[in-house]
Motif scaffolding. Structure first.
Motif, mmCIF file in Angstrom:
data_model
loop_
_atom_site.group_PDB
_atom_site.id
_atom_site.type_symbol
_atom_site.label_atom_id
_atom_site.label_comp_id
_atom_site.label_asym_id
_atom_site.label_seq_id
_atom_site.Cartn_x
_atom_site.Cartn_y
_atom_site.Cartn_z
ATOM 1 N N MET A 174 -4.420 9.297 -6.519
ATOM 2 C CA MET A 174 -4.523 8.047 -5.789
ATOM 3 C C MET A 174 -3.339 7.873 -4.848
ATOM 4 S SD MET A 174 -7.368 6.829 -6.885
ATOM 5 C CE MET A 174 -7.301 5.146 -6.227
ATOM 6 N N GLY A 175 -3.617 7.206 -3.747
ATOM 7 C CA GLY A 175 -2.583 6.811 -2.811
ATOM 8 C C GLY A 175 -2.757 5.337 -2.506
ATOM 9 N N SER A 176 -2.292 4.899 -1.335
ATOM 10 C CA SER A 176 -2.463 3.493 -0.977
ATOM 11 C C SER A 176 -2.466 3.331 0.536
ATOM 12 C CB SER A 176 -1.338 2.642 -1.581
ATOM 13 O OG SER A 176 -0.088 2.964 -0.997
ATOM 14 N N ILE A 177 -3.063 2.230 0.981
ATOM 15 C CA ILE A 177 -2.988 1.814 2.381
ATOM 16 C C ILE A 177 -2.375 0.420 2.414
ATOM 17 C CG2 ILE A 177 -4.927 3.195 3.218
ATOM 18 C CD1 ILE A 177 -6.662 0.648 3.022
ATOM 19 N N ARG A 178 -1.817 0.050 3.548
ATOM 20 C CA ARG A 178 -1.180 -1.260 3.678
ATOM 21 C C ARG A 178 -1.875 -2.067 4.765
ATOM 22 N NH1 ARG A 178 3.161 -3.672 6.629
ATOM 23 N NH2 ARG A 178 3.324 -1.781 7.893
ATOM 24 N N ILE A 179 -2.160 -3.318 4.470
ATOM 25 C CA ILE A 179 -2.707 -4.218 5.475
ATOM 26 C C ILE A 179 -1.542 -4.803 6.266
ATOM 27 C CG2 ILE A 179 -3.992 -6.347 5.853
ATOM 28 C CD1 ILE A 179 -5.607 -5.672 3.348
ATOM 29 N N ILE A 180 -1.600 -4.687 7.584
ATOM 30 C CA ILE A 180 -0.467 -5.022 8.433
ATOM 31 C C ILE A 180 -0.313 -6.517 8.668
ATOM 32 C CG2 ILE A 180 0.531 -4.725 10.736
ATOM 33 C CD1 ILE A 180 -0.816 -2.002 10.864
ATOM 34 N N SER A 181 -1.441 -7.195 8.927
ATOM 35 C CA SER A 181 -1.338 -8.596 9.336
ATOM 36 C C SER A 181 -2.527 -9.396 8.814
ATOM 37 C CB SER A 181 -1.258 -8.692 10.865
ATOM 38 O OG SER A 181 -0.988 -10.007 11.282
ATOM 39 N N LYS B 201 -0.975 -3.960 -0.388
ATOM 40 C CA LYS B 201 -1.307 -2.549 -0.524
ATOM 41 C C LYS B 201 -2.555 -2.394 -1.384
ATOM 42 C CE LYS B 201 3.259 -0.494 0.179
ATOM 43 N NZ LYS B 201 4.303 0.412 -0.373
ATOM 44 N N LEU B 202 -3.437 -1.509 -0.956
ATOM 45 C CA LEU B 202 -4.674 -1.253 -1.680
ATOM 46 C C LEU B 202 -4.720 0.201 -2.131
ATOM 47 C CD1 LEU B 202 -7.224 -3.041 0.694
ATOM 48 C CD2 LEU B 202 -6.228 -3.941 -1.423
ATOM 49 N N PRO B 203 -5.153 0.456 -3.359
ATOM 50 C CA PRO B 203 -5.264 1.846 -3.826
ATOM 51 C C PRO B 203 -6.420 2.561 -3.142
ATOM 52 C CG PRO B 203 -6.157 0.341 -5.458
ATOM 53 C CD PRO B 203 -5.538 -0.522 -4.397
ATOM 54 N N VAL B 204 -6.204 3.820 -2.775
ATOM 55 C CA VAL B 204 -7.250 4.645 -2.161
ATOM 56 C C VAL B 204 -7.165 6.055 -2.734
ATOM 57 C CG1 VAL B 204 -7.279 3.330 -0.005
ATOM 58 C CG2 VAL B 204 -5.781 5.311 -0.209
ATOM 59 N N LEU B 205 -8.246 6.791 -2.606
ATOM 60 C CA LEU B 205 -8.237 8.185 -3.028
ATOM 61 C C LEU B 205 -7.273 8.992 -2.170
ATOM 62 C CD1 LEU B 205 -12.060 8.898 -3.503
ATOM 63 C CD2 LEU B 205 -10.386 8.254 -5.245
ATOM 64 N N SER B 206 -6.508 9.846 -2.796
ATOM 65 C CA SER B 206 -5.603 10.746 -2.085
ATOM 66 C C SER B 206 -6.129 12.153 -2.263
ATOM 67 C CB SER B 206 -4.177 10.634 -2.640
ATOM 68 O OG SER B 206 -3.298 11.497 -1.955
ATOM 69 N N ALA B 207 -6.797 12.661 -1.232
ATOM 70 C CA ALA B 207 -7.483 13.944 -1.353
ATOM 71 C C ALA B 207 -7.425 14.697 -0.040
ATOM 72 C CB ALA B 207 -8.937 13.726 -1.762
#
Length: 206
Positions: free
Chosen positions: A21-28, A35-41
Motif C-alpha cells: 500500500m501507498g498513499s495519495i494526498r488531496i491538495i485543496s 491522505k488516502l491509502p492506495v495500492l502500491s504496485a
C-alpha cells in the motif's frame, strides 16, 4: 495515475499474500491535506502533486458543481481532488478489481454518498461505447502509457456525446506524445515534462 498490471504482492510474516500500500494526498478543498491509502504496485502511477496542482490551477473555480468522469481511475487521485474542490459528482472507471475495492473503501472513508461518487468496474473503452443519459462537464483521460488509448477514447467521447458543448477533457500521455490533438479538439492549456505531457482540451466551436 493509472495501473495496468496486477497489483504486486508480498508475503507477510505469517506466510499470507498481502498487497503493498501507498498513499495519495488531496491538495485543496474540504479534504485539504488528507491522505488516502492506495495500492502500491508496478504500473500504478498516481498523478503527482505538482501535475495535479497545475491542472486545477488551469481549472480555477470552474470545478465547482461539475459532473466529472475519472477514466482509467487507478488510485482516483484526480477524481477525489475534484470532489474535494466542489465537483457535483465523479464517476470512477477502473478495470482492476483490487483498485476498485480500494476506491470504494476511500469513498466510504470520506463519507461520500452514492450521488456524489460512483465506481464502475471495467474497461473505459467499453464504458464510452454506450450513450450517456446526460453529458458530463469534465473528463479525466489518463490511460496507461504506450497502449495507444488516448485517440480512441477521445473519439468515443465525441461520437457518443459524453461531453457538454463547453465541457473540458484533461489528457495525460507519454512524451514524446504519439498523438497530435486535431479537430474537433482545441487545446486550451499544454505542459510538457521530460517523461510525459498533459493538456486541457475543449471541443472546437462549430
Amino acid at each position: 495515475m493509472q495501473h495496468r498490471k496486477k497489483p504486486a504482492q508480498h508475503t507477510n510474516s505469517k506466510g499470507k499474500s498481502a498487497q503493498r500500500m501507498g498513499s495519495i494526498r488531496i491538495i485543496s478543498g474540504q479534504w485539504r491535506g488528507r491522505k488516502l491509502p492506495v495500492l502500491s504496485a508496478d504500473g500504478l502511477r498516481p498523478t503527482t502533486d505538482r501535475t495535479k496542482e497545475t491542472l486545477f490551477n488551469w481549472l480555477m473555480q470552474d470545478i465547482h458543481g461539475l459532473r466529472c468522469i475519472d477514466a482509467f481511475a487507478g488510485s482516483g487521485s484526480l477524481g477525489f481532488e475534484a470532489l474535494s474542490r466542489g465537483a457535483k459528482s465523479v464517476t470512477f472507471i477502473e478495470k482492476n478489481a483490487a483498485a476498485v475495492k480500494q476506491l470504494k473503501s476511500n469513498i466510504s472513508l470520506l463519507k461520500v454518498n452514492n450521488e456524489q461518487a460512483q465506481v464502475h468496474l471495467g474497461e473505459a473503452a467499453d464504458f464510452f461505447l454506450q450513450s450517456p443519459s446526460q453529458a458530463y462537464d469534465l473528463i479525466f483521460v489518463d490511460p496507461p502509457f504506450g497502449k495507444g488509448l488516448v485517440g480512441p477514447t477521445l473519439t468515443k467521447i465525441v461520437e457518443k456525446g459524453w461531453l457538454t458543448p463547453t465541457g473540458l477533457v484533461y489528457v495525460e500521455m507519454e512524451q514524446p506524445a504519439p498523438l497530435a490533438i486535431v479537430e474537433p479538439w482545441q487545446p486550451l492549456k499544454t505542459k510538457e515534462t521530460a517523461g510525459f505531457c498533459y493538456q486541457l482540451l475543449q471541443l472546437s466551436p462549430d
